[in-house]
Motif scaffolding. Structure first.
Motif, PDB file in Angstrom:
ATOM      1  N   PRO A   1       0.835  -1.202   0.000  1.00  0.00           N
ATOM      2  CA  PRO A   1       0.000   0.000   0.000  1.00  0.00           C
ATOM      3  C   PRO A   1       0.872   1.255   0.000  1.00  0.00           C
ATOM      4  O   PRO A   1       1.991   1.239   0.503  1.00  0.00           O
ATOM      5  CB  PRO A   1      -0.773  -0.106   1.321  1.00  0.00           C
ATOM      6  CG  PRO A   1      -0.659  -1.506   1.764  1.00  0.00           C
ATOM      7  CD  PRO A   1       0.600  -2.036   1.178  1.00  0.00           C
ATOM      8  N   GLY A   2       0.375   2.293  -0.582  1.00  0.00           N
ATOM      9  CA  GLY A   2       1.153   3.521  -0.613  1.00  0.00           C
ATOM     10  C   GLY A   2       0.265   4.721  -0.873  1.00  0.00           C
ATOM     11  O   GLY A   2      -0.872   4.576  -1.329  1.00  0.00           O
ATOM     12  N   ALA A   3       0.801   5.891  -0.592  1.00  0.00           N
ATOM     13  CA  ALA A   3       0.006   7.109  -0.656  1.00  0.00           C
ATOM     14  C   ALA A   3      -0.213   7.588  -2.091  1.00  0.00           C
ATOM     15  O   ALA A   3      -0.912   8.566  -2.310  1.00  0.00           O
ATOM     16  CB  ALA A   3       0.670   8.200   0.168  1.00  0.00           C
TER      17      ALA A   3
ATOM     18  N   VAL B   1       2.466  12.804   7.344  1.00  0.00           N
ATOM     19  CA  VAL B   1       3.267  11.585   7.526  1.00  0.00           C
ATOM     20  C   VAL B   1       3.701  10.952   6.201  1.00  0.00           C
ATOM     21  O   VAL B   1       4.776  10.371   6.125  1.00  0.00           O
ATOM     22  CB  VAL B   1       2.562  10.517   8.399  1.00  0.00           C
ATOM     23  CG1 VAL B   1       2.301  11.033   9.785  1.00  0.00           C
ATOM     24  CG2 VAL B   1       1.304  10.000   7.747  1.00  0.00           C
ATOM     25  N   ALA B   2       2.879  11.051   5.168  1.00  0.00           N
ATOM     26  CA  ALA B   2       3.237  10.369   3.921  1.00  0.00           C
ATOM     27  C   ALA B   2       3.857  11.320   2.895  1.00  0.00           C
ATOM     28  O   ALA B   2       4.795  10.960   2.206  1.00  0.00           O
ATOM     29  CB  ALA B   2       2.010   9.688   3.324  1.00  0.00           C
TER      30      ALA B   2
ATOM     31  N   ASN C   1      -7.566  15.010  10.381  1.00  0.00           N
ATOM     32  CA  ASN C   1      -7.699  13.811   9.566  1.00  0.00           C
ATOM     33  C   ASN C   1      -7.202  14.037   8.148  1.00  0.00           C
ATOM     34  O   ASN C   1      -6.557  13.174   7.561  1.00  0.00           O
ATOM     35  CB  ASN C   1      -9.167  13.358   9.530  1.00  0.00           C
ATOM     36  CG  ASN C   1      -9.422  12.190  10.450  1.00  0.00           C
ATOM     37  OD1 ASN C   1      -8.906  11.103  10.235  1.00  0.00           O
ATOM     38  ND2 ASN C   1     -10.188  12.418  11.489  1.00  0.00           N
TER      39      ASN C   1
ATOM     40  N   ARG D   1      -9.796  13.899   2.158  1.00  0.00           N
ATOM     41  CA  ARG D   1      -8.504  13.362   2.601  1.00  0.00           C
ATOM     42  C   ARG D   1      -7.775  12.697   1.433  1.00  0.00           C
ATOM     43  O   ARG D   1      -6.581  12.895   1.248  1.00  0.00           O
ATOM     44  CB  ARG D   1      -8.763  12.356   3.724  1.00  0.00           C
ATOM     45  CG  ARG D   1      -7.553  11.625   4.198  1.00  0.00           C
ATOM     46  CD  ARG D   1      -7.883  10.800   5.413  1.00  0.00           C
ATOM     47  NE  ARG D   1      -8.622   9.585   5.075  1.00  0.00           N
ATOM     48  CZ  ARG D   1      -8.990   8.672   5.968  1.00  0.00           C
ATOM     49  NH1 ARG D   1      -8.697   8.850   7.240  1.00  0.00           N
ATOM     50  NH2 ARG D   1      -9.644   7.594   5.611  1.00  0.00           N
TER      51      ARG D   1
ATOM     52  N   ARG E   1      -1.819   5.792  -4.093  1.00  0.00           N
ATOM     53  CA  ARG E   1      -3.148   5.239  -4.360  1.00  0.00           C
ATOM     54  C   ARG E   1      -3.963   5.406  -3.087  1.00  0.00           C
ATOM     55  O   ARG E   1      -3.959   4.540  -2.225  1.00  0.00           O
ATOM     56  CB  ARG E   1      -3.041   3.743  -4.711  1.00  0.00           C
ATOM     57  CG  ARG E   1      -2.454   3.438  -6.064  1.00  0.00           C
ATOM     58  CD  ARG E   1      -1.699   2.137  -6.028  1.00  0.00           C
ATOM     59  NE  ARG E   1      -0.440   2.292  -5.321  1.00  0.00           N
ATOM     60  CZ  ARG E   1       0.058   1.370  -4.506  1.00  0.00           C
ATOM     61  NH1 ARG E   1      -0.578   0.268  -4.270  1.00  0.00           N
ATOM     62  NH2 ARG E   1       1.208   1.575  -3.901  1.00  0.00           N
ATOM     63  N   MET E   2      -4.642   6.512  -2.944  1.00  0.00           N
ATOM     64  CA  MET E   2      -5.418   6.732  -1.723  1.00  0.00           C
ATOM     65  C   MET E   2      -6.751   5.999  -1.812  1.00  0.00           C
ATOM     66  O   MET E   2      -7.421   6.051  -2.832  1.00  0.00           O
ATOM     67  CB  MET E   2      -5.663   8.231  -1.516  1.00  0.00           C
ATOM     68  CG  MET E   2      -4.435   8.997  -1.080  1.00  0.00           C
ATOM     69  SD  MET E   2      -3.834   8.495   0.549  1.00  0.00           S
ATOM     70  CE  MET E   2      -5.069   9.222   1.613  1.00  0.00           C
ATOM     71  N   MET E   3      -7.094   5.330  -0.708  1.00  0.00           N
ATOM     72  CA  MET E   3      -8.342   4.570  -0.678  1.00  0.00           C
ATOM     73  C   MET E   3      -9.444   5.378   0.027  1.00  0.00           C
ATOM     74  O   MET E   3      -9.183   6.061   1.008  1.00  0.00           O
ATOM     75  CB  MET E   3      -8.168   3.269   0.113  1.00  0.00           C
ATOM     76  CG  MET E   3      -7.209   2.270  -0.475  1.00  0.00           C
ATOM     77  SD  MET E   3      -7.952   1.127  -1.658  1.00  0.00           S
ATOM     78  CE  MET E   3      -9.007   0.120  -0.666  1.00  0.00           C
TER      79      MET E   3
ATOM     80  N   PHE F   1      -3.268  14.702   8.322  1.00  0.00           N
ATOM     81  CA  PHE F   1      -2.384  13.645   8.811  1.00  0.00           C
ATOM     82  C   PHE F   1      -1.582  12.933   7.705  1.00  0.00           C
ATOM     83  O   PHE F   1      -0.355  12.880   7.768  1.00  0.00           O
ATOM     84  CB  PHE F   1      -3.207  12.661   9.647  1.00  0.00           C
ATOM     85  CG  PHE F   1      -2.417  11.585  10.300  1.00  0.00           C
ATOM     86  CD1 PHE F   1      -1.349  11.881  11.127  1.00  0.00           C
ATOM     87  CD2 PHE F   1      -2.738  10.246  10.089  1.00  0.00           C
ATOM     88  CE1 PHE F   1      -0.629  10.876  11.741  1.00  0.00           C
ATOM     89  CE2 PHE F   1      -2.017   9.243  10.698  1.00  0.00           C
ATOM     90  CZ  PHE F   1      -0.952   9.560  11.521  1.00  0.00           C
ATOM     91  N   PRO F   2      -2.254  12.415   6.648  1.00  0.00           N
ATOM     92  CA  PRO F   2      -1.459  11.761   5.603  1.00  0.00           C
ATOM     93  C   PRO F   2      -0.528  12.737   4.882  1.00  0.00           C
ATOM     94  O   PRO F   2       0.554  12.339   4.451  1.00  0.00           O
ATOM     95  CB  PRO F   2      -2.511  11.186   4.651  1.00  0.00           C
ATOM     96  CG  PRO F   2      -3.752  11.921   4.943  1.00  0.00           C
ATOM     97  CD  PRO F   2      -3.696  12.330   6.368  1.00  0.00           C
TER      98      PRO F   2
END
Lengths: 277, 289
Positions: free
Chosen positions: A98-100, A128-129, A121, A173, A102-104, A124-125
């Motif tokens: 998984p990786g940022a 951090v990502a 929220n 997000r 490809r956001m789910m 946050f990604p």
């Protein structure tokens, strides 16, 4: 309308040469992917030999009845499970974890972190990502929260929001990360019918604004037609490609062509299942 | 044949302001508001119990068996002022906090290993199954042989009583974190320690807090019991030793004062420390109603 449906009689047959050449440049290529997962006493084949490719700014819908492995396929694209055979490439790189990029966006309302406010929220990604500095992350998060019309709820905690608002936050997000592809796993399935229609309209509006690429999983034919420009139809047990519908966005609600397409797809999906079960 | 029709409600068509809006929200009566605060209700309960104690003990009139509340409070006050109780409390708390913190840290290490590796899971599950049912106090004789008559024996026993309760609850909490949240964490590219601290710990916080509370109660009970049974174990005794010593001197009000101190400290930690943490975390996050 039927000419828009390219029926694939033999799913194992290779793709036409012309198409294969153009696929080298595709954003995402899924090539003859077979996915299996284990339950405590069964090994289940979710999809078999599924191939498709997604171009930039596509609104690509995976459509099929339950058991056709569409969610599993999306999870494989997300990197949560590895194919038994076949390969998945994004921008020419194989998908391994998984990786940022490809956001789910999930169906479940608990996908937001309950200990963070709406703003946190979305931020946050990014922090951090994407490793953005906090100020920049906050500015971008606010921009996307505005886009999904949640400005008033910026500092609320998720448990105070309604289901539709939570899904909007999840979409904000995902989009704020500006991923290569946004992966949406039946994001509106748990919403009531009125909210669902509103969310579909808003998603299209957002797409008009930013032209992001999205893969959208659904089991509603009407939703697929409304949202997509391309639909991949899957047959169940195990999931195989049944047909691909292109230029879906040319179907129009007013002249009845959308209704006709919906009927065609419905017939295609359920024509065989009668003698199968 | 006419098609469907939409008939608007009367106050929409007349464009009149809603005159009855004020009735949508009404303030509750002040008595109802006061009784709505649980602290008020509990205080009333404690006062009633205190009155029953005082009345019954006065009626019994036997300070050797059951001193009155006023006697107990006077003794408590005297012992506080002459410095005996504060120093006993301090001794007990020092040992308690050392053991509690050490036990919690060990539990954190064990659960982090358990959530990341399979051998860690097996180890934690086996160890908890073996040692959780074993009363901490039963290890004290052994600890006294290993570590001698000192605080280190007590700390050892405390670690044992805290470790398994905290580890068990934390691990159960980690396992209970929803698959969606785990996938969200993976989506952000979080792995290993940052995945644990940024996703699992906050998501499992209700269970972790329960574990910390149970661990605290276990530690507190174990320590008082250990001091009671084995008496003074270091230079100066703690609260348990205070109770034991005064029973030997037949100073029963002081025994009651010691017990009351144990209760009061327990109440303070539960109501001030843990409830404050709870209010600022899981209640704010909507994880507990």
């Amino acid at each position: 309308m039927l000419q828009a449906i390219q029926q694939k009689m033999d799913p194992t047959a290779g793709l036409p040469d012309v198409k294969a050449a153009s696929e080298a440049k595709s954003l995402l290529t899924v090539d003859k992917v077979t996915l299996r997962y284990k339950t405590p006493n069964l090994l289940i084949t979710a999809t078999e030999d599924v191939s498709f490719s997604v171009e930039r700014s596509d609104r690509f819908v995976l459509l099929g009845p339950s058991g056709c492995g569409k969610s599993t396929l999306l999870k494989a694209v997300g990197g949560y499970m590895a194919p038994v055979s076949g390969s998945i490439h994004i921008n020419g790189r194989p998908v391994k974890k998984p990786g940022a990029d490809r956001m789910m966006v999930f169906q479940e309302f608990d996908q937001l972190l309950p200990w963070k406010t709406v703003l946190e929220n979305v931020m946050f990604p990014l922090v951090v990502a994407r490793k953005l500095p906090r100020r920049e992350a906050e500015a971008r998060a606010k921009e996307y929260i505005d886009k999904v019309k949640l400005t008033r709820a910026t500092d609320s905690y998720p448990h105070t929001l309604s289901g539709g608002m939570k899904q909007r936050v999840a979409i904000a997000r995902g989009m704020a990360m500006q991923p290569d592809i946004l992966l949406m796993d039946e994001p509106f399935a748990a919403l009531d019918a009125l909210t669902r229609r509103q969310m579909q309209d808003e998603l299209l509006q957002l797409w008009e604004d930013t032209r992001f690429t999205v893969i959208f999983v659904t089991h509603s034919i009407a939703e697929a037609i409304k949202i997509s420009n391309r639909i991949l139809l899957l047959s169940p047990h195990p999931g195989r490609v049944k047909a691909e519908v292109i230029d879906v966005d040319r179907a129009c609600q007013d002249d009845g062509s959308a209704v006709a397409l919906e009927r065609d797809i419905h017939n295609l999906l359920f024509s065989e299942s009668g003698h199968r079960e | 044949m006419p098609g469907p029709q939409i008939i608007l409600a009367a106050d929409v068509t007349t464009n009149r302001q809603h005159a009855n809006v004020a009735e949508v929200e009404q303030r509750l009566g002040s008595l109802e508001l006061i009784l709505g605060i649980s602290a008020v209700r509990k205080t009333v309960l404690i006062i009633v119990l205190a009155i029953i104690w005082q009345v019954y003990a006065s009626y019994l009139d036997n300070p050797l068996l059951f001193p009155t509340l006023s006697d107990t409070l006077t003794t408590l006050y005297d012992r506080f002022v002459d410095g005996t109780l504060p120093s006993r409390i301090w001794t007990t708390l020092q040992v308690l906090i050392t053991g509690y913190v050490a036990g919690t840290l060990l539990a954190a290490i064990l659960t982090i290993l358990a959530i990341n590796t399979r051998i860690g899971t097996d180890f934690l599950e086996t160890m908890t199954a073996m040692f959780n049912p074993l009363p901490a106090i039963s290890l004290l004789p052994l600890a006294l042989i290993w570590f001698g008559l000192g605080a280190s024996s007590l700390v050892f026993v405390l670690i044992h009583s805290v470790l398994w309760a905290v580890a068990l609850n934390t691990h159960a909490g980690f396992l209970g974190v929803s698959r969606t949240l785990r996938m969200v964490g993976g989506n952000y590219g979080l792995t290993g320690l940052s995945y644990v601290t940024r996703i699992l710990v906050p998501a499992a916080f209700p269970s972790i807090l329960t574990g910390l509370k149970i661990g605290w109660a276990f530690a507190w009970r174990t320590l008082i019991a250990a001091e009671l049974v084995f008496g003074v174990s270091s230079g100066q005794g703690g609260l348990g030793w205070f109770i034991f010593e005064n029973r030997n001197l037949l100073d029963i009000p002081a025994v009651f004062a010691g017990l009351l101190t144990v209760i009061i400290i327990g109440l303070i930690v539960e109501n001030l420390v843990f409830q404050t943490i709870e209010r600022h975390t899981i209640q704010k996050w909507g994880m507990k109603e």
